[in-house]
Design a protein around this motif. Structure first.
Motif, PDB file in Angstrom:
ATOM      1  N   TYR A   1       0.984  -1.268   0.150  1.00 48.73           N
ATOM      2  CA  TYR A   1       0.027   0.138  -0.139  1.00 48.73           C
ATOM      3  C   TYR A   1       0.900   1.340   0.061  1.00 48.73           C
ATOM      4  O   TYR A   1       0.261   2.308  -0.505  1.00 48.73           O
ATOM      5  CB  TYR A   1      -0.797  -0.040   1.080  1.00 48.73           C
ATOM      6  N   ASP A   2       2.150   1.083   0.636  1.00 50.37           N
ATOM      7  CA  ASP A   2       2.972   2.449   0.469  1.00 50.37           C
ATOM      8  C   ASP A   2       3.949   2.483  -0.575  1.00 50.37           C
ATOM      9  O   ASP A   2       4.897   3.222  -0.395  1.00 50.37           O
ATOM     10  CB  ASP A   2       3.584   2.538   1.855  1.00 50.37           C
ATOM     11  N   GLU A   3       3.768   1.557  -1.690  1.00 47.84           N
ATOM     12  CA  GLU A   3       4.527   1.875  -2.707  1.00 47.84           C
ATOM     13  C   GLU A   3       3.827   2.823  -3.768  1.00 47.84           C
ATOM     14  O   GLU A   3       2.465   2.355  -4.085  1.00 47.84           O
ATOM     15  CB  GLU A   3       4.575   0.341  -3.326  1.00 47.84           C
ATOM     16  N   ILE A   4       4.095   3.784  -4.425  1.00 51.19           N
ATOM     17  CA  ILE A   4       3.483   4.752  -5.195  1.00 51.19           C
ATOM     18  C   ILE A   4       4.076   4.913  -6.657  1.00 51.19           C
ATOM     19  O   ILE A   4       5.322   4.877  -6.976  1.00 51.19           O
ATOM     20  CB  ILE A   4       3.741   6.108  -4.570  1.00 51.19           C
ATOM     21  N   PRO A   5       3.308   4.515  -7.640  1.00 54.07           N
ATOM     22  CA  PRO A   5       3.547   4.497  -8.969  1.00 54.07           C
ATOM     23  C   PRO A   5       3.915   5.887  -9.353  1.00 54.07           C
ATOM     24  O   PRO A   5       3.180   6.836  -8.947  1.00 54.07           O
ATOM     25  CB  PRO A   5       2.511   3.921  -9.814  1.00 54.07           C
ATOM     26  N   LEU A   6       4.939   6.543  -9.994  1.00 54.30           N
ATOM     27  CA  LEU A   6       5.106   7.820 -10.542  1.00 54.30           C
ATOM     28  C   LEU A   6       5.054   7.819 -11.896  1.00 54.30           C
ATOM     29  O   LEU A   6       5.183   8.961 -12.358  1.00 54.30           O
ATOM     30  CB  LEU A   6       6.793   8.172  -9.990  1.00 54.30           C
ATOM     31  N   VAL A   7       4.874   7.053 -12.763  1.00 50.34           N
ATOM     32  CA  VAL A   7       4.825   6.991 -14.071  1.00 50.34           C
ATOM     33  C   VAL A   7       3.543   6.267 -14.722  1.00 50.34           C
ATOM     34  O   VAL A   7       3.092   5.246 -13.820  1.00 50.34           O
ATOM     35  CB  VAL A   7       6.311   6.686 -14.879  1.00 50.34           C
TER      36      VAL A   7
ATOM     37  N   ARG B   1       8.575   4.037  -9.550  1.00 57.33           N
ATOM     38  CA  ARG B   1       7.794   3.864  -8.271  1.00 57.33           C
ATOM     39  C   ARG B   1       8.781   4.186  -7.180  1.00 57.33           C
ATOM     40  O   ARG B   1       9.939   4.033  -7.247  1.00 57.33           O
ATOM     41  CB  ARG B   1       6.908   2.464  -8.361  1.00 57.33           C
ATOM     42  N   ILE B   2       8.258   4.424  -6.086  1.00 57.57           N
ATOM     43  CA  ILE B   2       8.837   4.425  -4.739  1.00 57.57           C
ATOM     44  C   ILE B   2       8.291   4.210  -3.575  1.00 57.57           C
ATOM     45  O   ILE B   2       6.880   3.671  -3.620  1.00 57.57           O
ATOM     46  CB  ILE B   2       9.369   6.228  -4.531  1.00 57.57           C
ATOM     47  N   HIS B   3       8.927   3.843  -2.527  1.00 54.71           N
ATOM     48  CA  HIS B   3       8.524   3.062  -1.322  1.00 54.71           C
ATOM     49  C   HIS B   3       9.506   3.339  -0.371  1.00 54.71           C
ATOM     50  O   HIS B   3      10.521   3.438  -0.566  1.00 54.71           O
ATOM     51  CB  HIS B   3       8.306   1.577  -1.674  1.00 54.71           C
ATOM     52  N   PRO B   4       8.951   3.601   0.927  1.00 55.53           N
ATOM     53  CA  PRO B   4       7.558   3.910   1.266  1.00 55.53           C
ATOM     54  C   PRO B   4       7.254   5.179   1.596  1.00 55.53           C
ATOM     55  O   PRO B   4       7.882   6.130   1.833  1.00 55.53           O
ATOM     56  CB  PRO B   4       7.575   3.177   2.700  1.00 55.53           C
TER      57      PRO B   4
END
Length: 254
Positions: free
Chosen positions: A99-105, A239-242
């Motif tokens: 849930y705390d992985e965010i796609p950036l593209v 993507r980035i985490h967390p």
């Protein structure tokens, strides 16, 4: 041009229903050629209130650990719970995300499929490394149990049954056949997910490869904030985490 292989993104979460709804909408908007599957590890009441689909409730208590390495947190319950959905969707690849992985593209899954193809790989993960014959604490904690290495000998098709691999649980990317094979395993002991997932895939004959150059964007020791997004994009992050608490904010995903 052929359609890109359909990916199922399995989002592992325990957050409140409104946060989960924002998360799913964000992921779906950025990649229309994938299915978002929620693997829910929160309360049954919150699961019933989730207005998303498909969704599965993960009842496995070994997902709900506090000291994850020492309690040997497991994702096998997640894999097993979502497997019927994966089969029904008839996807070719599975992205296991937290849930705390965010796609950036946009179109990230097409990039991940391309990376697997270039590597001729079945599974890719962050911080992939070999641990046997090392003093890594995750490995030394497990090897004290004779059943640990005995188990790999019972399932391996490799010439070196002692190989033990490790990778982060977040952000792993799988060909469906490899995901299914690991989901169907029933080891006689609990193995911490960072060891279990890549080592099992390797011993079952699948090619496991690192996501070179991307580990720093997913490093769990370094908390990220929405203010970091543009800088990480400029650095080439997919993507980035967390990023903690992002979906719980009303503006999360904006």
């Amino acid at each position: 041009m052929d359609r890109l292989p359909l990916v199922a993104t399995v989002l592992v979460t325990h957050e409140a229903p409104d946060a989960v709804a924002r998360m799913c909408a964000y992921w779906q908007e950025r990649d229309p050629d994938h299915a978002v599957v929620v693997a829910y590890g929160g309360t049954e009441e919150n699961f019933a209130a989730l207005d998303v689909g498909p969704k599965v409730f993960v009842s496995d208590p070994w997902l709900r650990t506090k000291d994850h390495p020492r309690e040997r947190q497991s994702y096998l319950g997640v894999f097993q719970a979502v497997l019927p959905v994966i089969r029904a969707l008839d996807v070719t690849h599975v992205h296991v995300a937290e849930y705390d992985e965010i796609p950036l593209v946009s179109g990230m899954n097409a990039r991940l499929v391309g990376m697997l193809e270039r590597e001729k790989a079945d599974v890719a993960g962050h911080r992939l490394t070999r641990l046997d014959e090392t003093g890594h604490p995750h490995y030394t904690f497990h090897r004290r149990d004779p059943a640990f290495h005995r188990y790999w000998r019972t399932i391996t098709c490799r010439e070196e049954p002692e190989v033990v691999l490790s990778m982060l649980g977040c952000g792993s990317f799988w060909k469906r056949r490899a995901f299914e094979a690991v989901a169907l395993l029933e080891p006689p002991l609990r193995i911490y997910l960072e060891l279990m997932l890549p080592t099992a895939a390797h011993h079952l004959g699948f090619r496991v490869r690192p996501m070179d150059g991307a580990d720093r964007f997913m490093a769990p020791e370094v908390l990220k904030t929405p203010g970091d997004f543009e800088e990480f994009r400029r650095q080439g992050a997919w993507r980035i985490h967390p990023v903690k608490g992002y979906w719980s904010e009303p503006g999360g995903g904006a």
